[in-house]
Enzyme design. Structure first.
Site, PDB file in Angstrom:
ATOM      1  N   HIS A 257       6.777   9.516   3.912  1.00 14.04           N
ATOM      2  CA  HIS A 257       6.941   8.354   3.029  1.00 14.04           C
ATOM      3  C   HIS A 257       8.420   8.093   2.763  1.00 14.04           C
ATOM      4  O   HIS A 257       8.889   6.950   2.806  1.00 14.04           O
ATOM      5  CB  HIS A 257       6.254   8.582   1.674  1.00 14.04           C
ATOM      6  CG  HIS A 257       4.779   8.700   1.733  1.00 14.04           C
ATOM      7  ND1 HIS A 257       4.106   9.758   1.160  1.00 14.04           N
ATOM      8  CD2 HIS A 257       3.827   7.902   2.265  1.00 14.04           C
ATOM      9  CE1 HIS A 257       2.812   9.607   1.342  1.00 14.04           C
ATOM     10  NE2 HIS A 257       2.612   8.489   2.020  1.00 14.04           N
TER      11      HIS A 257
ATOM     12  N   LYS B 284     -10.791   5.877  -5.104  1.00 15.33           N
ATOM     13  CA  LYS B 284     -10.360   7.224  -4.747  1.00 15.33           C
ATOM     14  C   LYS B 284     -10.130   8.044  -6.011  1.00 15.33           C
ATOM     15  O   LYS B 284      -9.868   7.512  -7.079  1.00 15.33           O
ATOM     16  CB  LYS B 284      -9.053   7.176  -3.946  1.00 15.33           C
ATOM     17  CG  LYS B 284      -9.200   6.592  -2.563  1.00 15.33           C
ATOM     18  CD  LYS B 284      -7.898   6.709  -1.807  1.00 15.33           C
ATOM     19  CE  LYS B 284      -8.044   6.186  -0.390  1.00 15.33           C
ATOM     20  NZ  LYS B 284      -6.768   6.288   0.348  1.00 15.33           N
TER      21      LYS B 284
ATOM     22  N   ARG C 100       2.012   6.158  11.940  1.00 13.83           N
ATOM     23  CA  ARG C 100       2.229   7.481  12.535  1.00 13.83           C
ATOM     24  C   ARG C 100       1.738   7.544  13.968  1.00 13.83           C
ATOM     25  O   ARG C 100       2.286   8.253  14.794  1.00 13.83           O
ATOM     26  CB  ARG C 100       1.490   8.559  11.723  1.00 13.83           C
ATOM     27  CG  ARG C 100       2.044   8.790  10.358  1.00 13.83           C
ATOM     28  CD  ARG C 100       1.157   9.719   9.596  1.00 13.83           C
ATOM     29  NE  ARG C 100      -0.132   9.055   9.433  1.00 13.83           N
ATOM     30  CZ  ARG C 100      -1.053   9.394   8.568  1.00 13.83           C
ATOM     31  NH1 ARG C 100      -0.877  10.429   7.795  1.00 13.83           N
ATOM     32  NH2 ARG C 100      -2.175   8.733   8.466  1.00 13.83           N
TER      33      ARG C 100
ATOM     34  N   SER D  17      -0.547  12.931   3.296  1.00 12.75           N
ATOM     35  CA  SER D  17      -0.722  13.515   1.961  1.00 12.75           C
ATOM     36  C   SER D  17      -1.940  14.422   1.928  1.00 12.75           C
ATOM     37  O   SER D  17      -1.927  15.472   1.279  1.00 12.75           O
ATOM     38  CB  SER D  17      -0.853  12.405   0.916  1.00 12.75           C
ATOM     39  OG  SER D  17       0.357  11.707   0.793  1.00 12.75           O
TER      40      SER D  17
END
Length: 167
Positions: free
Chosen positions: A17, A41, A90, A129
């Protein structure tokens, strides 16, 4: 003045990040990094904790502001009068998902919100994460994944909730 928003959960903020934040802050005059309060979430850290982590991690970047929001990114961007969203990629698998979100945001903002994709530096392409949290929950070494102060907060949080630790 060119401004952009980098939205995300940042639960917790990782070096991946921070790589995107630093690079975007060099491209745009103003960068707002905004923590999404996603009601679908259950994050490990509260929105306030994540905002504080990001403030600490970006304190050396004068054109970066940390904020939080709930709801749709297009509504938040309109309120801030910002027309560019930053997203990190990514791998190719990220692209399909992110492209769909970018196209939806552009469509439902009447063309007022574009997305700029930055590919993660290769040294951070493996980072997420979720992976960091899993490693930390078992007291594994996350020193190459997050700043030291974030690592300490993660280990403290897992010690408080009694997760993992079954080495």
């Amino acid at each position: 003045m060119k401004a952009a928003i980098y939205p995300g959960s940042f639960d917790p903020v990782t070096y991946g990040h921070l790589d995107i934040i630093r690079r975007a802050s060099e491209i745009f005059d103003e960068l707002t990094v905004s923590v999404l309060n996603n009601k679908t979430k259950t994050p490990l850290f509260s929105v306030e904790e994540r905002v504080k982590m990001l403030e600490e991690a970006t304190r050396d970047l004068p054109n970066v502001t940390i904020d939080s929001f709930s709801g749709l990114l297009i509504d938040y961007a309109a309120r801030k009068d910002i027309h560019v969203a930053i997203r990190g990629l990514r791998a190719i698998t990220d692209f399909e998902y992110e492209l769909q979100i970018a196209q939806t945001n552009r469509k439902f903002s009447d063309g007022k919100l574009d997305t700029v994709f930055l590919t993660t530096s290769l040294e951070y392409a493996y980072l997420s994460s979720s992976t960091v949290k899993e490693i930390a929950s078992f007291n594994g070494d996350i020193s190459e994944c997050v700043p030291d102060f974030v690592g300490r907060l993660l280990y403290k949080k897992y010690n408080e909730i009694g997760a993992g630790n079954e080495q």
